[in-house]
Design an enzyme around this catalytic site. Structure first.
Site, short mmCIF file in Angstrom:
data_model
loop_
_atom_site.label_atom_id
_atom_site.label_comp_id
_atom_site.label_asym_id
_atom_site.label_seq_id
_atom_site.Cartn_x
_atom_site.Cartn_y
_atom_site.Cartn_z
CD GLU A 77 -10.70 -1.15 -3.86
OE1 GLU A 77 -11.46 -1.63 -4.72
OE2 GLU A 77 -9.71 -1.76 -3.43
CD GLU A 110 -9.50 -3.89 -0.24
OE1 GLU A 110 -9.14 -4.28 -1.38
OE2 GLU A 110 -10.67 -3.62 0.04
#
Length: 747
Positions: A208, A349
């Site tokens: 991320e 995710e």
């Protein structure tokens, strides 16, 4: 992070009590763990062809997995080993169809492992006797042998630069003393150490990378070699890894924002960028694709996606469905990579809590269906129950599975063939030798994947209903795609009420004298779902005797609490059904704790300085139960025997916002059982969300009360919690922290 660019304001919590064993630096020699014979054969390596991950023979391989965090955090070991058993958890994952685990780590941890310096791991060796005396690297490599035993594959994810429970909040792949070169060095060490062990099949280069046009530092994606260009960093790191181990898959995530056509990265205009989730913006692949040269066939793109309980993105603030999410969000940000045959996708995710917001449930079901229909690889977030804004597949005891979340959201996305879960190991079936639930990729036929749905079930009939049940039967479906019919889904209207492998099912929990419509769908071993059967309508029996519930108890009041008990009183209910009120049910949260016959009860066995919520229901002689009373909240008194405390507070800020990490340490000589940390904002800050504790703000006063899993702090133990907030230009740290009315030392 909470800007108008639609950034995800989540700080998806990876935090846990450190309390069973204090973290002590141990200088220890690097101890190698011998790989089993099968790991050296190398027949389980994967590569890509078009938009499909395949094995060495070119056979489709779908990675169906889960995340398990902890090695990325300050504990430097899987979370949950303070109570759960590593062998049982691993075996259960395999038996339930999880064929790969994404393991978050930090660059700091990889460099510590390389140097042979370890922290004493937070492991309960009573629950995990097999881990007695092992350091964190030895625990990880012992776990790899369990994965080999049960047919699970692994890939590593550099989740953060530093070993920090909130390290993922930082925008970049570097931080503090950890440089970009350090990240390369950590990955090169890992690629070298496990180059001959095909239990580890890949590397997620960095979790991320993010940041917006208003951030001091932000990750971009373009054709430059700039320090903050994540595309260049990921390309460079991947090439370094593949020069050592050309067999690993490399997973490359997206960034947060991408400029609209004609807009330079230097623009700070609020409407100049497309924004989405951290790691979820792969629009740059169209203009600037990752180029790995001769190793291009090892590249997988890996976006992340979440629902409104993580952050209420603009697309959740209007009516939406799978089609609109595909058109507005998934398609332009990452699904085009799969649809245009550029490369495979692995959704690194996704997941969250169920039953709290209908929009959340709708989003998760839509993404579940997309994953299943497109045969995408995925790793569900998360196994851990201590993920603050998503919850986990395991409950707080680290033993019990959330069966609803697993069966309705994760299980339909898992790779199945012939009614069994498929593992990525060519010798060991998923679940281990003798598994009844899993098979091996070597047992799955090659050629064209099964994308043909079974026939719709026929002959659906309703048997004789009772007042609360309807029995259903139907004729079996057939499947011509090769994977076989694996089971059936039973629907009441549009609501999935159950699954079965048989051709009959009894629907329960229905209301008396009510009409219901049912239908059935078939699913095959590849996850394809049939059209619905013809619907059948049935009316439940009228029932007999008293079917009227008592009135709802009113006036629920909490008296003066002690450290371990709360007295409750309420006004009596009435019953018009004729059988009369016989008693009450007292609930602590959703847990039934007592069945008194009168209108008062003292709840005992509580933790000191802990917030609780209670409700009461009335019960009549016919067994009818009323709705719950209005809840009453109360905090138990402090325990005068608890020890002293110390607090460390650190904040990372930007214009208008900040995140803060708080470490609470029990400096006393007795256990701190139940705690509420209190402090005051000195500069008008506002709490927006928190994790690893139950956070509340009233005026300038803020409290953080323990969760069930971190309620007890042994002497010397610490818990890391955190929150995000906003400010108006000044973000002064709180000066005083208290626990149970006592002032803590500030470090």
């Amino acid at each position: 992070m909470h800007s108008a660019s639609r950034t995800r304001a989540r700080t998806r919590v990876r935090t846990a009590v450190s309390g069973l064993l204090a973290a002590t630096v141990l200088a220890a020699p690097l101890t190698l763990v011998a790989a089993p014979a099968q790991a050296a054969t190398g027949d389980d390596w994967l590569h890509v062809e078009g938009n499909t991950i395949v094995d060495s023979t070119g056979k489709e391989a779908i990675l169906s997995g889960v995340n398990w965090f902890g090695f990325n955090a300050s504990e430097r070991v899987f979370h949950g080993l303070w109570s759960g058993n590593i062998t049982q958890i691993t075996q259960q994952m395999a038996q339930r169809g999880i064929n790969v685990v994404r393991v978050p780590v930090s660059t700091q941890l990889l460099l510590e492992w390389k140097a042979g310096t370890f922290l004493k791991p937070n492991v309960n060796t009573y629950a995990n006797p097999e881990l007695e005396g092992k350091n964190s690297l030895q625990i990880f490599e012992y776990w790899l042998t369990l994965c080999q035993k049960y047919g699970i594959k692994v890939f590593l994810d550099v989740h953060s630069a530093e070993a920090d429970n909130s390290g993922h909040v930082y925008n970049m792949w570097w931080k503090g003393d950890i440089t970009t070169e350090d990240v390369y060095e950590g990955w090169e060490w890992a690629a070298t150490r496990w180059k001959d062990d095909d239990t580890i099949v890949g590397a997620d280069i960095k979790n991320e990378p993010h940041g917006t046009q208003g951030s001091t530092e932000r990750a971009k994606w373009d054709g430059t070699t700039d320090k903050d260009n994540f595309k260049h960093f990921a390309e460079t790191a991947s090439k370094k890894i593949l020069a050592i181990n050309p067999n690993w898959l490399v997973f490359v995530e997206g960034v947060e924002i991408y400029p609209k056509p004609g807009v330079p990265w230097t623009s700070t205009g609020l409407t100049d960028y497309y924004g989405t989730w951290w790691g979820g913006n792969l629009r740059g692949v169209r203009d600037h694709p990752i180029d790995l040269g001769a190793h291009q066939d090892q590249l997988v793109y890996s976006p992340h996606d979440y629902g409104p309980l993580v952050f209420d993105q603009k697309w959740f603030q209007k009516d939406f469905d799978k089609a609109s999410l595909t058109a507005d969000v998934w398609g332009p940000n990452w699904l085009f990579i799969h649809d245009e045959d550029i490369a495979p996708l692995l959704i690194g995710e996704w997941g969250g809590r169920l039953g709290q917001d209908p929009r959340q449930d709708k989003w998760m079901a839509a993404l579940r269906d997309l994953v299943a229909e497109r045969r995408l690889s995925q790793t569900f977030w998360v196994l851990n129950p201590n993920s603050g804004d998503t919850g986990g597949l395991l409950l707080d005891d680290w033993k019990t599975w959330d069966e609803v979340k697993y069966s309705t959201m994760l299980e339909p996305t898992l790779w199945k063939h012939g009614g069994k879960y498929v593992g990525l190991d060519h010798q060991v079936p998923l679940g281990g030798v003798g598994s009844t639930t899993g098979t091996s990729i070597s047992q799955v036929g090659g050629g064209t994947p099964d994308t043909t749905a079974p026939t719709a079930p026929t002959g659906l009939r309703a048997g004789t209903p009772t007042a609360s049940t309807v029995p259903l039967t139907w004729s079996a479906s057939t499947d011509t795609g090769g994977s076989g019919v694996a089971g059936y889904e039973v629907y009441r209207g549009t609501t999935l009420v159950g699954t079965t492998t048989a051709t009959s099912y009894t629907v329960t929990g229905l209301a008396a004298d009510s009409a219901y419509t049912f239908s059935v769908r078939a699913k095959d071993g590849a996850g394809n779902t049939s059209a619905a059967s013809a619907a059948v309508t049935a009316r439940t029996a009228a029932g007999g005797g008293d079917v009227t519930a008592p009135s709802v108890p009113t006036g629920l009041t909490a008296g003066t609490p002690t450290a371990t008990s709360v007295p409750l009183t309420w006004t009596a209910s009435t019953d018009t059904g004729g059988s009369g009120v016989t008693g009450y049910e007292v609930y602590r949260g959703s847990t039934l704790v007592a069945r008194p016959t009168g209108t008062s009860h003292t709840v005992t066995g509580l933790s000191a300085a802990t917030a609780y919520t209670f409700t009461v229901r009335a019960v009549d002689a016919a067994g009818n139960v009323s709705a719950a009373s209005a809840p009453v909240g109360v905090t138990t008194a402090p325990d005068p025997t608890t020890g002293s405390c110390a607090v460390t507070y650190t904040a990372n800020g930007w214009s208008g916002g900040f995140t803060a990490a708080v470490t609470l340490t029990n400096t006393g000589t007795t256990a701190l059982s139940g705690w509420t940390l209190g402090f005051a904002f000195p500069s008008g800050q506002t709490l927006t969300q928190g994790w690893s504790a139950r956070w509340a703000q009233s005026g300038s006063s803020v409290t953080a009360t323990n969760e069930a899993w971190n309620a007890v702090l042994a002497p010397g133990a610490s818990v890391e919690i955190g929150f995000s907030g906003t400010h108006t230009g000044t973000n002064t740290a709180p000066a005083t922290f208290t626990v149970g009315g006592a002032t803590c030392t500030t470090r």
